[in-house]
Design an enzyme around this catalytic site. Structure first.
Site, PDB file in Angstrom:
ATOM      1  N   GLU A 164     -39.499 -15.074 -19.907  1.00 58.63           N
ATOM      2  CA  GLU A 164     -38.044 -14.949 -19.821  1.00 58.63           C
ATOM      3  C   GLU A 164     -37.484 -14.462 -21.138  1.00 58.63           C
ATOM      4  O   GLU A 164     -38.175 -14.436 -22.161  1.00 58.63           O
ATOM      5  CB  GLU A 164     -37.404 -16.286 -19.437  1.00 58.63           C
ATOM      6  CG  GLU A 164     -37.643 -17.411 -20.433  1.00 58.63           C
ATOM      7  CD  GLU A 164     -37.105 -18.740 -19.919  1.00 58.63           C
ATOM      8  OE1 GLU A 164     -37.352 -19.071 -18.753  1.00 58.63           O
ATOM      9  OE2 GLU A 164     -36.437 -19.430 -20.699  1.00 58.63           O
TER      10      GLU A 164
ATOM     11  N   ASP B 111     -39.965 -15.080 -24.480  1.00 58.07           N
ATOM     12  CA  ASP B 111     -41.073 -16.024 -24.440  1.00 58.07           C
ATOM     13  C   ASP B 111     -42.189 -15.472 -23.556  1.00 58.07           C
ATOM     14  O   ASP B 111     -41.923 -14.912 -22.483  1.00 58.07           O
ATOM     15  CB  ASP B 111     -40.601 -17.371 -23.915  1.00 58.07           C
ATOM     16  CG  ASP B 111     -39.582 -18.026 -24.833  1.00 58.07           C
ATOM     17  OD1 ASP B 111     -39.619 -17.745 -26.050  1.00 58.07           O
ATOM     18  OD2 ASP B 111     -38.749 -18.809 -24.340  1.00 58.07           O
TER      19      ASP B 111
ATOM     20  N   ASN C 206     -34.115 -15.071 -23.732  1.00 55.99           N
ATOM     21  CA  ASN C 206     -33.064 -16.019 -24.098  1.00 55.99           C
ATOM     22  C   ASN C 206     -31.998 -15.260 -24.888  1.00 55.99           C
ATOM     23  O   ASN C 206     -32.275 -14.761 -25.984  1.00 55.99           O
ATOM     24  CB  ASN C 206     -33.672 -17.147 -24.941  1.00 55.99           C
ATOM     25  CG  ASN C 206     -32.707 -18.261 -25.246  1.00 55.99           C
ATOM     26  OD1 ASN C 206     -31.505 -18.051 -25.315  1.00 55.99           O
ATOM     27  ND2 ASN C 206     -33.233 -19.456 -25.440  1.00 55.99           N
TER      28      ASN C 206
ATOM     29  N   SER D 265     -33.996 -23.755 -22.174  1.00 51.85           N
ATOM     30  CA  SER D 265     -34.656 -24.778 -22.988  1.00 51.85           C
ATOM     31  C   SER D 265     -35.701 -25.592 -22.221  1.00 51.85           C
ATOM     32  O   SER D 265     -35.926 -26.761 -22.508  1.00 51.85           O
ATOM     33  CB  SER D 265     -33.619 -25.727 -23.619  1.00 51.85           C
ATOM     34  OG  SER D 265     -32.884 -25.056 -24.607  1.00 51.85           O
TER      35      SER D 265
ATOM     36  N   GLU E 186     -27.758 -28.672 -22.194  1.00 49.31           N
ATOM     37  CA  GLU E 186     -28.189 -28.373 -23.556  1.00 49.31           C
ATOM     38  C   GLU E 186     -27.101 -28.644 -24.588  1.00 49.31           C
ATOM     39  O   GLU E 186     -27.120 -28.090 -25.687  1.00 49.31           O
ATOM     40  CB  GLU E 186     -28.649 -26.916 -23.644  1.00 49.31           C
ATOM     41  CG  GLU E 186     -29.812 -26.589 -22.724  1.00 49.31           C
ATOM     42  CD  GLU E 186     -30.184 -25.126 -22.762  1.00 49.31           C
ATOM     43  OE1 GLU E 186     -30.644 -24.666 -23.820  1.00 49.31           O
ATOM     44  OE2 GLU E 186     -30.005 -24.439 -21.744  1.00 49.31           O
TER      45      GLU E 186
ATOM     46  N   GLY F 127     -31.835 -20.580 -30.062  1.00 51.36           N
ATOM     47  CA  GLY F 127     -31.407 -21.732 -30.845  1.00 51.36           C
ATOM     48  C   GLY F 127     -31.380 -21.440 -32.336  1.00 51.36           C
ATOM     49  O   GLY F 127     -32.172 -20.650 -32.855  1.00 51.36           O
TER      50      GLY F 127
ATOM     51  N   TYR G  19     -37.374 -29.407 -29.495  1.00 47.34           N
ATOM     52  CA  TYR G  19     -36.294 -29.924 -30.336  1.00 47.34           C
ATOM     53  C   TYR G  19     -36.609 -31.199 -31.099  1.00 47.34           C
ATOM     54  O   TYR G  19     -35.872 -31.557 -32.009  1.00 47.34           O
ATOM     55  CB  TYR G  19     -35.045 -30.131 -29.473  1.00 47.34           C
ATOM     56  CG  TYR G  19     -34.603 -28.835 -28.831  1.00 47.34           C
ATOM     57  CD1 TYR G  19     -34.215 -27.756 -29.617  1.00 47.34           C
ATOM     58  CD2 TYR G  19     -34.626 -28.665 -27.460  1.00 47.34           C
ATOM     59  CE1 TYR G  19     -33.841 -26.547 -29.044  1.00 47.34           C
ATOM     60  CE2 TYR G  19     -34.253 -27.462 -26.873  1.00 47.34           C
ATOM     61  CZ  TYR G  19     -33.854 -26.421 -27.675  1.00 47.34           C
ATOM     62  OH  TYR G  19     -33.491 -25.227 -27.104  1.00 47.34           O
TER      63      TYR G  19
ATOM     64  N   ARG H 199     -34.437 -13.656 -27.736  1.00 49.98           N
ATOM     65  CA  ARG H 199     -35.816 -14.085 -27.968  1.00 49.98           C
ATOM     66  C   ARG H 199     -36.566 -14.062 -26.643  1.00 49.98           C
ATOM     67  O   ARG H 199     -36.087 -14.608 -25.646  1.00 49.98           O
ATOM     68  CB  ARG H 199     -35.852 -15.500 -28.548  1.00 49.98           C
ATOM     69  CG  ARG H 199     -37.213 -15.866 -29.178  1.00 49.98           C
ATOM     70  CD  ARG H 199     -37.348 -17.348 -29.463  1.00 49.98           C
ATOM     71  NE  ARG H 199     -37.522 -18.092 -28.219  1.00 49.98           N
ATOM     72  CZ  ARG H 199     -36.669 -19.037 -27.801  1.00 49.98           C
ATOM     73  NH1 ARG H 199     -35.604 -19.351 -28.505  1.00 49.98           N
ATOM     74  NH2 ARG H 199     -36.901 -19.665 -26.660  1.00 49.98           N
TER      75      ARG H 199
END
Length: 306
Positions: free
Chosen positions: A267, A250, A269, A142, A14, A273, A209, A248
């Protein structure tokens, strides 16, 4: 004036995302009035340590992926005694290990997808779960390496033979429906966003992205009970792993049989980002916190866990 060293780049899959995050953060912190020292991280850890001498007041950790959000750089910063943004060693390592994180989520009573770790040779030999299912690395972010194996799909053996993420893979039940995400700042959930992939068939790396790769709907148009549940589960997951600062979560939301449907935590994070297409800044803006203020909040709440 507070001197902030921004670590960005790194050596994970990443790296490019981290560079994009770093550029945005550097500009925002300078706009807010911090003395910013950008440090692009590469293979030479000694060079990073030298760049952190003399010690800055705070490190803004803008690294993503392995060695950036898995507890590795956090341990170095704890050793050096430098306060840093985001979660500490233990929470970072647990969140990056999807199987370990799932075990803690289960113990906290949170809804997760059924699945297990399988050896790649087992995956090559046959389907480890009823179709459809998801194959993912246990220690990447990601959506790197994530593949959905559907009915009639003949790629299973090829996926196993070309696997580059170690001898095992995490295989989980595929949850149909919608993609939701919730950002948390310490103990406060910000909002629920629905993500609609445009570039890929699901919210994969390109959808995350690429410019225009996905559409973000905030607040998500879901049943009020599901909205509230997603907010509550995100905070509970943050606490279950002992996270700090911004995270964050998901989710998949299976509303294929009507609402309210089935909400599944995928999951957490620990290094969300901060790129122009990222979800955390959007949710912060929805709650009245612009990007510069969000970055400043992270610096102001940085600490040393050593």
């Amino acid at each position: 004036m507070t001197r902030v060293a921004v670590l960005y780049g790194g050596i994970s899959a990443e790296r490019e995302v981290s560079i994009s995050t770093g550029i945005e953060v550097i500009a925002a912190l300078r706009e807010t009035g911090f003395d910013v020292d950008p440090i692009e991280v590469g293979q030479d850890l000694g060079a990073v340590i030298r760049a952190l001498t003399p010690k800055p007041d705070v490190v803004f950790n803008a690294l993503h992926g392995r060695f950036g959000e898995d507890g590795a750089i956090q341990g170095v910063l704890d050793w050096l005694g430098i306060p840093y943004t985001h979660s500490g060693v233990r929470a970072s390592a647990l969140a990056m290990d999807k199987q370990a994180a799932k075990a803690l989520f289960l113990s906290a009573g949170l809804p997760v997808a059924p699945g297990r770790m399988v050896a790649t040779r087992e995956l090559e030999a046959g389907d480890p779960l009823p179709l459809p299912y998801v194959v993912k690395p246990a220690n990447e972010g990601s959506s790197v390496g994530v593949t959905i194996v559907r009915c009639g799909d003949n790629r299973r053996a090829e996926i196993a033979r070309n696997w580059t993420f170690g001898p095992t893979a995490l295989v989980e039940e595929y949850i149909p429906g919608r993609e939701l995400t919730v950002a948390v700042l310490d103990d406060r959930a910000l909002a629920v966003t629905e993500i609609r992939a445009v570039a890929g068939t699901f919210y994969d790396y390109e959808s995350k992205y690429a410019d225009g790769g996905s559409r973000h709907i905030v607040p998500a148009c879901v049943h009020p009970d599901i909205y509230a549940q997603a907010m509550d589960v995100a905070v509970a997951a943050h606490r279950a792993l002992g996270c700090r600062g911004a995270t964050r979560c998901d989710f998949r939301y299976d509303d294929t049989k009507g609402e309210p449907g089935r909400l599944i935590l995928l999951e957490i994070n620990t290094q969300p980002g901060l790129t122009p297409t990222s979800l955390l800044p959007e949710q912060a803006a929805y709650r009245g916190m612009d990007f510069a203020r969000l970055c400043a909040w992270m610096v102001e709440n940085a600490s040393c866990r050593g």
